[in-house]
Every structure is written in C-alpha cells, then in structure tokens.
Design a protein around this motif. Sequence first.
Motif, mmCIF file in Angstrom:
data_model
loop_
_atom_site.group_PDB
_atom_site.id
_atom_site.type_symbol
_atom_site.label_atom_id
_atom_site.label_comp_id
_atom_site.label_asym_id
_atom_site.label_seq_id
_atom_site.Cartn_x
_atom_site.Cartn_y
_atom_site.Cartn_z
ATOM 1 N N LYS A 68 0.802 -1.215 0.000
ATOM 2 C CA LYS A 68 0.000 0.000 0.000
ATOM 3 C C LYS A 68 0.842 1.276 0.000
ATOM 4 O O LYS A 68 0.292 2.382 -0.021
ATOM 5 N N ILE A 69 2.157 1.119 0.053
ATOM 6 C CA ILE A 69 3.064 2.267 0.104
ATOM 7 C C ILE A 69 3.841 2.323 -1.205
ATOM 8 O O ILE A 69 4.684 1.454 -1.474
ATOM 9 N N ALA A 70 3.575 3.334 -2.013
ATOM 10 C CA ALA A 70 4.198 3.419 -3.344
ATOM 11 C C ALA A 70 5.716 3.391 -3.262
ATOM 12 O O ALA A 70 6.377 2.727 -4.068
ATOM 13 N N SER A 71 6.276 4.083 -2.306
ATOM 14 C CA SER A 71 7.730 4.147 -2.163
ATOM 15 C C SER A 71 8.334 2.774 -1.917
ATOM 16 O O SER A 71 9.342 2.399 -2.533
ATOM 17 N N LEU A 72 7.715 2.022 -1.026
ATOM 18 C CA LEU A 72 8.270 0.717 -0.657
ATOM 19 C C LEU A 72 8.043 -0.314 -1.762
ATOM 20 O O LEU A 72 8.910 -1.158 -2.013
ATOM 21 N N SER A 73 6.900 -0.246 -2.401
ATOM 22 C CA SER A 73 6.659 -1.152 -3.533
ATOM 23 C C SER A 73 7.677 -0.910 -4.632
ATOM 24 O O SER A 73 8.171 -1.847 -5.271
ATOM 25 N N TYR A 74 7.990 0.348 -4.863
ATOM 26 C CA TYR A 74 8.994 0.711 -5.868
ATOM 27 C C TYR A 74 10.382 0.212 -5.463
ATOM 28 O O TYR A 74 11.065 -0.453 -6.242
ATOM 29 N N ALA A 75 10.805 0.517 -4.247
ATOM 30 C CA ALA A 75 12.148 0.145 -3.801
ATOM 31 C C ALA A 75 12.331 -1.367 -3.739
ATOM 32 O O ALA A 75 13.425 -1.886 -4.025
ATOM 33 N N LYS A 76 11.285 -2.083 -3.384
ATOM 34 C CA LYS A 76 11.362 -3.530 -3.210
ATOM 35 C C LYS A 76 11.828 -4.233 -4.484
ATOM 36 O O LYS A 76 12.483 -5.274 -4.431
#
Length: 343
Positions: free
Chosen positions: A46-54
Amino acid sequence: MHELAKHSWEYGAAAQALLELHNPELSVFGEDPFPQGKLPKPTVSKIASLSYAKRYIRTNAKTLIEGDGSTSDPSSLGVSALLIGQSHKEYLTAAQSQARTLLTHTPRFLNGAISHRADVASLWSDFIYMVPLFLAYHGVAINSPTLLREAVHQCTLYRAELRSPNGLWKHIVGPFMPDAGHWSTGNAWAAAGMLRVLCTLRAWKRSKSWQREQNLLMGYICEILGGAMGAERERGLVRNYVDDGTWFGEAAGTALLGAVAYRVAVLVPEGELEAYAGFGDECRRAVAGCVDAGSGIVAPTVDALRHDCRTPLRTGSAEAQSFVVLLYAAWRDYVNQGGAGEG
C-alpha cells in the motif's frame, strides 16, 4: 523519475521522494515517525515508495544493490529496506548486511571517515545523503544509540575534510577523481542528508535530549545553506559549481537546496525563518520555470555522471526529477505547518 533511474542512488532518491510525497507520516519529517520508539510497520503493497524500492533491493548480498564501485550508494535504499523488513524479515537481514559492509569492510580515510568508494579511501559529499541517515535509522530499528552517534560522527568527520571557509563543501577529497570545487548537487546531498539525521535525532525518544549533536548538525546544514544563499545565481538557479560564475545555473542542486531550506525554516528560531523560507521560495520559483509542461522534465541540469561537463543536460536527470518532488513535498509541509507559502 521512475523511467530515468538506472543507478543505486537514483533508485534511493526516487524512493525517498515517493515516501515524502505520498506518505510523509512515515518519513523522519513526520509528526511521529517512530511510534513507541520503534519503526512503523506499514503494509508494503500500500506504500508506493516501498513497492517501488522492493523491486531493486537484493536480499542475498553484502550490499542492497550493485553500487558501481561504491559501498555507500546502495545505502540510499536502506530506509526502504528497514521499513520493508518490519514485515519481511529477509529485507531486515539485507539491511544489516549493508550496515556491516559499511562499518567493517569499507576503507576509512585517515580521520576515520567511511569511504564513499569500495576500493580506495575517498570522501564524496554525496555520501552524506546515503549513509548517515541509514546508520541512524538502523540504530532506531535495533535500539542502538551508538549507531545514531556514529551517524553524527561521520557527518563531523566528512565536514572536517570537505568544508571550505565559506561554508560550502568540496565535492571529492582523496586519490580517486579529486574535485575541490563546490558542486551544487554535492552540497545539496550533504545538507539534505544531515537534515534527515537531525530529524531522526529529534524524533526518537532516546536521542531527543541530545542537544549538542542536534546543534552541531543544524550548524553544519546552515553553513552550506549560507554559502549557497550568498552566491550569485543565474535566473534564480544556483550554479552547478555554486560560487563559480563561469558555470550555468542548474536545477537539480537548486531544487534539493530549496527543499532543505523549507525544512530548516520550520526548525530555526522565528527570527531566522524568513531568510530560509525566502531562499526556498526563490529556488522553487526558479525550478518551476524549468519544468517542461508537456513532459515534466526539469532542465537545465548537470549530468550526474559527468558533474564537470560544461554542457547542461536537457533530456532528463533521474535525481533532478526526484529533487523536484522533494522540493514540492518540503514546500507543502512548510505551508501545512503555518508557512506563508508565497507563489
């Protein structure tokens, strides 16, 4: 921003920009970034930043991502790894491996500063955005005030070698690609990195009372801002080498320095607020005039891989795109905290 990123620090800057834009409450600038003195446990999907970094973090190596010869640049993904690691433990283990690589397997400069480069002791101002915040955030994650003190210590060691009498920092000191010039993006990296460490100290319950360390960091940040604010600009843009009038005005460094100024404006005494907020406004207006309405590309910028190139880049810089988002997020938060928010 996403499409242009190809290197470790570019992914890290993009992840940070997404976090501050969409989930400021999770960043160290939020009202309570460490609930009950611990890292938050967000739902990663649900967190765009974390989905991207992952997508870019590897969990089976000594560093979080390939660093192109640097052990510090992969640390730019460290905050993301630690946040993801609150629910996916392999990412926490990966972050611990990154920290171990920095602290025990990376060359040190003569004064004890951790090298930006993996193969030779070399100090780059860029390092300050990548490593100290990661060390401090990792310290909160494992309840280690020692790591927070090391984060502050590294800022102090770097300043001792890179700071010039006018408050600006040299770009690179050491045998590899030395650059004694005051590169605007390098100064912005340093000021923004120390600001994130400062806000970590202010927010964590075990370091809130560290007034000496907080005062040191604020002083270091304001030295850099003071050097930039006192330099001649081109159409409102800080020059690629801040105090060298032969260089072009450059939007990337201007954007990140402006973001720092807005963040500092809410921390300094009221009598100093106007100067920093005013500089932030000037940077924001200048950068806004450099954004193409159709493509969203900001130009002119420096080519981050050729910082001494006299020809401005106009096709898009990944870090510059992230810095513009960081500038907007800082301005928005400043206005939301009662700032004047001039147009």
